[in-house]
Write an enzyme that holds these catalytic residues in place. Structure first.
Site, PDB file in Angstrom:
ATOM      1  N   ILE A 188       1.241  22.071  67.665  1.00  0.00           N
ATOM      2  CA  ILE A 188       0.289  22.744  68.552  1.00  0.00           C
ATOM      3  C   ILE A 188      -0.377  23.926  67.837  1.00  0.00           C
ATOM      4  CG2 ILE A 188       0.020  23.934  70.773  1.00  0.00           C
ATOM      5  CD1 ILE A 188       2.682  22.466  71.646  1.00  0.00           C
ATOM      6  N   ASP A 210       2.587  30.609  58.805  1.00  0.00           N
ATOM      7  CA  ASP A 210       3.717  29.705  58.989  1.00  0.00           C
ATOM      8  C   ASP A 210       4.727  30.043  57.885  1.00  0.00           C
ATOM      9  OD1 ASP A 210       3.938  26.705  60.586  1.00  0.00           O
ATOM     10  OD2 ASP A 210       5.363  27.073  58.962  1.00  0.00           O
ATOM     11  N   ASP A 265       7.310  34.645  57.722  1.00  0.00           N
ATOM     12  CA  ASP A 265       8.486  34.363  58.541  1.00  0.00           C
ATOM     13  C   ASP A 265       8.434  35.319  59.728  1.00  0.00           C
ATOM     14  OD1 ASP A 265      10.933  34.136  59.732  1.00  0.00           O
ATOM     15  OD2 ASP A 265      12.109  34.458  57.913  1.00  0.00           O
ATOM     16  N   TYR A 318      17.095  26.699  75.255  1.00  0.00           N
ATOM     17  CA  TYR A 318      15.632  26.665  75.083  1.00  0.00           C
ATOM     18  C   TYR A 318      14.946  27.263  76.321  1.00  0.00           C
ATOM     19  CZ  TYR A 318      10.971  24.694  74.199  1.00  0.00           C
ATOM     20  OH  TYR A 318       9.626  24.523  73.983  1.00  0.00           O
ATOM     21  N   LYS A 326      12.548  30.568  76.747  1.00  0.00           N
ATOM     22  CA  LYS A 326      11.150  30.439  77.200  1.00  0.00           C
ATOM     23  C   LYS A 326      10.929  31.184  78.515  1.00  0.00           C
ATOM     24  CE  LYS A 326       9.535  27.971  73.755  1.00  0.00           C
ATOM     25  NZ  LYS A 326       8.600  28.581  72.785  1.00  0.00           N
ATOM     26  N   VAL A 355       4.967  17.451  74.283  1.00  0.00           N
ATOM     27  CA  VAL A 355       3.813  17.237  73.403  1.00  0.00           C
ATOM     28  C   VAL A 355       4.256  16.480  72.152  1.00  0.00           C
ATOM     29  CG1 VAL A 355       1.863  18.355  72.266  1.00  0.00           C
ATOM     30  CG2 VAL A 355       2.975  19.490  74.204  1.00  0.00           C
ATOM     31  N   ASP A 356       3.467  15.479  71.802  1.00  0.00           N
ATOM     32  CA  ASP A 356       3.784  14.666  70.624  1.00  0.00           C
ATOM     33  C   ASP A 356       3.465  15.459  69.355  1.00  0.00           C
ATOM     34  OD1 ASP A 356       4.371  12.634  68.913  1.00  0.00           O
ATOM     35  OD2 ASP A 356       3.114  11.134  69.911  1.00  0.00           O
ATOM     36  N   PRO A 361       5.287  16.859  65.296  1.00  0.00           N
ATOM     37  CA  PRO A 361       6.315  16.471  64.307  1.00  0.00           C
ATOM     38  C   PRO A 361       7.736  16.837  64.747  1.00  0.00           C
ATOM     39  CG  PRO A 361       4.412  17.370  63.188  1.00  0.00           C
ATOM     40  CD  PRO A 361       4.155  17.555  64.652  1.00  0.00           C
ATOM     41  N   ARG A 396      13.125  15.108  66.976  1.00  0.00           N
ATOM     42  CA  ARG A 396      14.151  15.045  68.026  1.00  0.00           C
ATOM     43  C   ARG A 396      14.371  13.600  68.452  1.00  0.00           C
ATOM     44  NH1 ARG A 396      11.542  19.783  69.085  1.00  0.00           N
ATOM     45  NH2 ARG A 396      10.080  19.147  70.696  1.00  0.00           N
TER      46      ARG A 396
HETATM   47  P1  NAD Z   1       6.671  22.133  65.590  1.00  0.00           P
HETATM   48  O1  NAD Z   1       8.040  22.455  66.098  1.00  0.00           O
HETATM   49  O2  NAD Z   1       6.361  20.761  65.170  1.00  0.00           O
HETATM   50  O3  NAD Z   1       6.309  23.141  64.417  1.00  0.00           O
HETATM   51  C1  NAD Z   1       6.783  24.441  64.433  1.00  0.00           C
HETATM   52  C2  NAD Z   1       6.176  25.205  63.278  1.00  0.00           C
HETATM   53  O4  NAD Z   1       6.798  26.496  63.274  1.00  0.00           O
HETATM   54  C3  NAD Z   1       6.434  24.576  61.914  1.00  0.00           C
HETATM   55  O5  NAD Z   1       5.222  24.536  61.193  1.00  0.00           O
HETATM   56  C4  NAD Z   1       7.427  25.539  61.269  1.00  0.00           C
HETATM   57  O6  NAD Z   1       7.309  25.628  59.865  1.00  0.00           O
HETATM   58  C5  NAD Z   1       7.051  26.850  61.947  1.00  0.00           C
HETATM   59  N1  NAD Z   1       8.128  27.846  61.901  1.00  0.00           N
HETATM   60  C6  NAD Z   1       9.439  27.623  62.123  1.00  0.00           C
HETATM   61  N2  NAD Z   1      10.130  28.770  61.931  1.00  0.00           N
HETATM   62  C7  NAD Z   1       9.227  29.729  61.595  1.00  0.00           C
HETATM   63  C8  NAD Z   1       9.337  31.107  61.267  1.00  0.00           C
HETATM   64  N3  NAD Z   1      10.517  31.723  61.244  1.00  0.00           N
HETATM   65  N4  NAD Z   1       8.208  31.791  60.973  1.00  0.00           N
HETATM   66  C9  NAD Z   1       7.000  31.158  60.981  1.00  0.00           C
HETATM   67  N5  NAD Z   1       6.848  29.852  61.265  1.00  0.00           N
HETATM   68  C10 NAD Z   1       7.948  29.142  61.571  1.00  0.00           C
HETATM   69  O7  NAD Z   1       5.589  22.618  66.643  1.00  0.00           O
HETATM   70  P2  NAD Z   1       5.382  22.252  68.167  1.00  0.00           P
HETATM   71  O8  NAD Z   1       6.250  21.147  68.626  1.00  0.00           O
HETATM   72  O9  NAD Z   1       3.941  22.187  68.298  1.00  0.00           O
HETATM   73  O10 NAD Z   1       5.929  23.567  68.892  1.00  0.00           O
HETATM   74  C11 NAD Z   1       5.241  24.789  68.801  1.00  0.00           C
HETATM   75  C12 NAD Z   1       5.643  25.667  69.960  1.00  0.00           C
HETATM   76  O11 NAD Z   1       5.369  25.004  71.183  1.00  0.00           O
HETATM   77  C13 NAD Z   1       7.115  26.029  70.004  1.00  0.00           C
HETATM   78  O12 NAD Z   1       7.252  27.355  70.450  1.00  0.00           O
HETATM   79  C14 NAD Z   1       7.672  25.072  71.027  1.00  0.00           C
HETATM   80  O13 NAD Z   1       8.833  25.562  71.652  1.00  0.00           O
HETATM   81  C15 NAD Z   1       6.516  25.019  71.998  1.00  0.00           C
HETATM   82  N6  NAD Z   1       6.513  23.842  72.866  1.00  0.00           N
HETATM   83  C16 NAD Z   1       6.527  22.600  72.311  1.00  0.00           C
HETATM   84  C17 NAD Z   1       6.550  21.493  73.154  1.00  0.00           C
HETATM   85  C18 NAD Z   1       6.588  20.086  72.596  1.00  0.00           C
HETATM   86  O14 NAD Z   1       6.892  19.164  73.354  1.00  0.00           O
HETATM   87  N7  NAD Z   1       6.302  19.886  71.317  1.00  0.00           N
HETATM   88  C19 NAD Z   1       6.559  21.667  74.540  1.00  0.00           C
HETATM   89  C20 NAD Z   1       6.530  22.950  75.058  1.00  0.00           C
HETATM   90  C21 NAD Z   1       6.505  24.051  74.211  1.00  0.00           C
END
Ligand code: NAD
Length: 251
Positions: A19, A38, A60, A153, A157, A186-187, A189, A194
């Protein structure tokens, strides 16, 4: 060319994939000057290949020193999207102290650090532009709804929603807005990871889809219109809100 974010400096965290990445690209396409951060340099490099106008920085979000150094370097922001987060899997009985500390650090404390570092510049910017916007990534799995094996989680949140409302309340009179995005499944990586690590990946994917009443997972492109809206002046009268984009899960 669309310019809903013209003249805006916007920082997006976790922009290497998922996202965050789609949001960084969407903001750039709407005319923003985007700073994408990132922890993963390899994915940031592919982001620049895809969208050369985006400026990337390895960061980080759990490291206050790195965050403060970046805040010194960047121009004042109009928009800050705190997107980084991690999904812990398990019931309350499965959560170790280390799990608890790690998830809170990445999902919540990182946002407090980022806001502390970038808000002073945003306050200055809001004096000139009239508004600035902070967007924090929460989830439908928060105080809005409980899900199996998502206790840690959902707890983090839910804390993001408290942080969001507190910041919104303190700075509303200065034109600083602070909202939270609460997606459905959300689809991305990490979701694929998971699914792949489940004992039966085919069944796991079916179960993720089954909890979405529209019969499909969200795509990142289902999220980015709300991200652009909340970071743009179109949402200038919206603050302190948890905005669900969950495909009807919480109907
Ligand atoms: P993702 O988990 O695929 O990617 C996460 C990114 O965060 C990666 O690029 C990783 O390198 C980076 N990251 C991890 N640790 C880090 C750090 N310490 N500092 C900087 N960057 C770091 O991404 P996603 O699934 O799109 O999720 C993004 C956000 O959306 C998260 O907060 C997640 O909880 C939230 N979210 C995701 C979903 C879902 O279904 N995918 C649903 C609701 C909320």
């Amino acid at each position: 060319m669309s310019v809903r974010l013209n003249n805006k400096n916007i920082l997006v965290s976790a922009a290497g994939q998922g996202i965050g990445r789609a949001s960084a690209i969407a903001c750039a396409r709407e005319g923003a000057r985007v700073f994408a951060v990132d922890i993963n340099e390899a994915t940031l490099a592919t982001l620049v290949e895809e969208c050369p106008e985006i400026q990337v920085h390895k960061l980080d979000v759990c490291d206050r020193g790195q965050i403060n150094a970046l805040a010194e370097k960047l121009p004042q922001l109009d928009g800050l999207f705190n997107c980084a987060g991690f999904v812990h899997h398990g019931s309350v009985l499965d959560i170790s102290e280390e799990d608890w500390t790690f998830s809170f650090d990445l999902n919540v404390t990182s946002m407090y650090r980022m806001i502390q570092a970038f808000l002073p510049g945003m306050r200055e910017r809001a004096k000139v532009q009239g508004t600035a916007s902070i967007l924090n990534m929460s989830s439908m799995a928060s105080s809005l709804k409980g899900f199996p094996v998502r206790t840690l989680y959902g707890t983090t949140k839910a804390a993001v929603l408290g942080l969001t409302k507190g910041v919104a309340a303190d700075f509303v009179q200065e034109g600083i807005r602070c909202n939270a995005l609460c997606p459905g499944t959300v689809d991305t990586p990490s979701l694929r990871g998971r699914i792949a690590s489940a004992p039966d990946p085919v069944e796991a994917e079916k179960n993720f889809i089954a909890r979405q009443p529209m019969g499909r997972l969200a795509t990142v492109d289902d999220m980015t219109p709300m991200v652009v809206y909340l970071l743009s002046d179109e949402s200038r009268f919206v603050s302190g809100q948890a905005l669900l984009v969950d495909g009807g899960v919480t109907i």
